[in-house]
Design a protein around this motif. Sequence first.
Motif, PDB file in Angstrom:
ATOM      1  N   VAL A 295      18.373 -26.073 -12.915  1.00  0.00           N
ATOM      2  CA  VAL A 295      18.341 -27.578 -13.472  1.00  0.00           C
ATOM      3  C   VAL A 295      17.785 -28.367 -12.567  1.00  0.00           C
ATOM      4  O   VAL A 295      17.145 -29.277 -13.022  1.00  0.00           O
TER       5      VAL A 295
ATOM      6  N   LEU B  90      22.026 -17.944 -19.349  1.00  0.00           N
ATOM      7  CA  LEU B  90      22.303 -19.005 -18.862  1.00  0.00           C
ATOM      8  C   LEU B  90      20.834 -19.631 -18.511  1.00  0.00           C
ATOM      9  O   LEU B  90      20.756 -20.973 -19.009  1.00  0.00           O
ATOM     10  N   HIS B  91      20.040 -19.044 -17.904  1.00  0.00           N
ATOM     11  CA  HIS B  91      18.694 -19.405 -17.613  1.00  0.00           C
ATOM     12  C   HIS B  91      17.793 -19.827 -18.537  1.00  0.00           C
ATOM     13  O   HIS B  91      17.146 -20.957 -18.556  1.00  0.00           O
TER      14      HIS B  91
ATOM     15  N   VAL C 201      23.345 -14.114 -16.453  1.00  0.00           N
ATOM     16  CA  VAL C 201      22.081 -15.045 -15.934  1.00  0.00           C
ATOM     17  C   VAL C 201      20.916 -15.248 -16.633  1.00  0.00           C
ATOM     18  O   VAL C 201      20.476 -16.297 -16.834  1.00  0.00           O
TER      19      VAL C 201
ATOM     20  N   VAL D 293      19.039 -23.081 -20.213  1.00  0.00           N
ATOM     21  CA  VAL D 293      18.440 -24.103 -19.401  1.00  0.00           C
ATOM     22  C   VAL D 293      16.929 -24.685 -19.840  1.00  0.00           C
ATOM     23  O   VAL D 293      16.685 -25.829 -19.989  1.00  0.00           O
TER      24      VAL D 293
ATOM     25  N   VAL E 208      22.158 -21.638 -11.445  1.00  0.00           N
ATOM     26  CA  VAL E 208      21.900 -22.308 -12.430  1.00  0.00           C
ATOM     27  C   VAL E 208      21.584 -23.897 -12.039  1.00  0.00           C
ATOM     28  O   VAL E 208      20.666 -24.717 -12.281  1.00  0.00           O
ATOM     29  N   SER E 209      22.508 -24.296 -10.882  1.00  0.00           N
ATOM     30  CA  SER E 209      22.199 -25.728 -10.266  1.00  0.00           C
ATOM     31  C   SER E 209      20.708 -25.882  -9.946  1.00  0.00           C
ATOM     32  O   SER E 209      20.410 -27.006 -10.029  1.00  0.00           O
TER      33      SER E 209
ATOM     34  N   SER F  88      28.073 -22.407 -10.673  1.00  0.00           N
ATOM     35  CA  SER F  88      26.843 -22.691 -11.114  1.00  0.00           C
ATOM     36  C   SER F  88      25.792 -22.530 -10.122  1.00  0.00           C
ATOM     37  O   SER F  88      24.939 -22.305 -10.254  1.00  0.00           O
TER      38      SER F  88
ATOM     39  N   TRP G  20      24.229 -31.445 -17.519  1.00  0.00           N
ATOM     40  CA  TRP G  20      24.712 -30.240 -16.937  1.00  0.00           C
ATOM     41  C   TRP G  20      25.919 -30.558 -16.130  1.00  0.00           C
ATOM     42  O   TRP G  20      26.944 -29.998 -16.220  1.00  0.00           O
TER      43      TRP G  20
ATOM     44  N   THR H  53      15.310 -17.024 -11.470  1.00  0.00           N
ATOM     45  CA  THR H  53      16.306 -15.943 -12.289  1.00  0.00           C
ATOM     46  C   THR H  53      16.087 -14.473 -11.449  1.00  0.00           C
ATOM     47  O   THR H  53      16.812 -13.641 -11.503  1.00  0.00           O
TER      48      THR H  53
END
Length: 340
Positions: A123, A63-64, A60, A67, A119-120, A114, A77, A37
């Motif tokens: 995850v 989103l993080h 961000v 997750v 994010v990818s 992503s 995802w 992040t």
Amino acid sequence: MFDYTDKAALTANKLTADHGIDLSKLPKIDMSTASITEIVHAMNSNCPDERMKFVFKNLVDHLHDFVRETSITTEEWMSALEFLTQTGQGNPSVFDLQPVAQSDSNYPEFKRLSDVLGVSSLVGSMNDAKPPGATEVSDLGPFFADDALEFDNGASIASEGKGDYMWVEGKVLDTKGNPISNCLLHAWEADGHGMYDVQYSPGGSDCRGRLRTTDDGSFCFRAVVPVPYLIPVPSDNPVGQLIVSLGRHTFRPAHLHMMLEAPGFETLVTALYFKGDPFLTSDVVCGVKTSLIVDTTTETDLAVTRARGFVEAKSHQVLKHNFVLATPEECAEARKRSIQ
């Protein structure tokens, strides 16, 4: 260590010409302590529009947090991204593992988004957590091919003229330090021009191959020194426009992809990144981890060059690195700890 100065100068000129980005202003991040992040926030910090920078910082963050709070799996995802892609484009299933250039129209835009928002990577790190001492994961990327030729140890995965010579050697071990024999290693990389074989037309298998470890867990092969390369995100697509607006670039640092498979151990998908690369702290897809940054040495003894089978008698780079695999049980326990 390989000198990236000339490559970085060319890259800096391209960034300035294309996007008005000063290479000296790229984020300087302590990769050993920063979270994914924090890395994304630092990469977005050059955005000239303060409101946009504020909005994306919060996007961000949320989103993080989503997750982490949901402990979402990689499969969940990817299913969500496929749903969003099909909704937005009417595109049938495109989340297979066939090699595809990221500029290809079949590369899903939500997957690309992503990737660039980190994010990818987040995850993947959560779902592929490893126990202490085991080699960390890195993104598979779009250029893996499962039909690469298998080579003997000491052979070359790259044809002549693909870049500066590099010798790669090491061992594959378990978490207790025992050698793992007959481990299948997949290796693939961009060439000295920053291109993968599948990006050339007509294509041909090059700068990729498979080999197996010997009884003592060792392996060795010839390759080329990879260089930083530009992910060809079209400037007229949504993610391309977003990257420009955020004051970011679309470069990846040089890296060597590796996948390791051995019975009784969890398959490892990882990559090695090179010390001195100017994009280590601003990788467009946030894939770099401190433990995966390696250094090379220069072998100047031409007798060694010839003994290793290189065509031209000239100095070459040497990369020595050991990989540590974990069992499914060890990885399951590590994943439990990562989501607590």
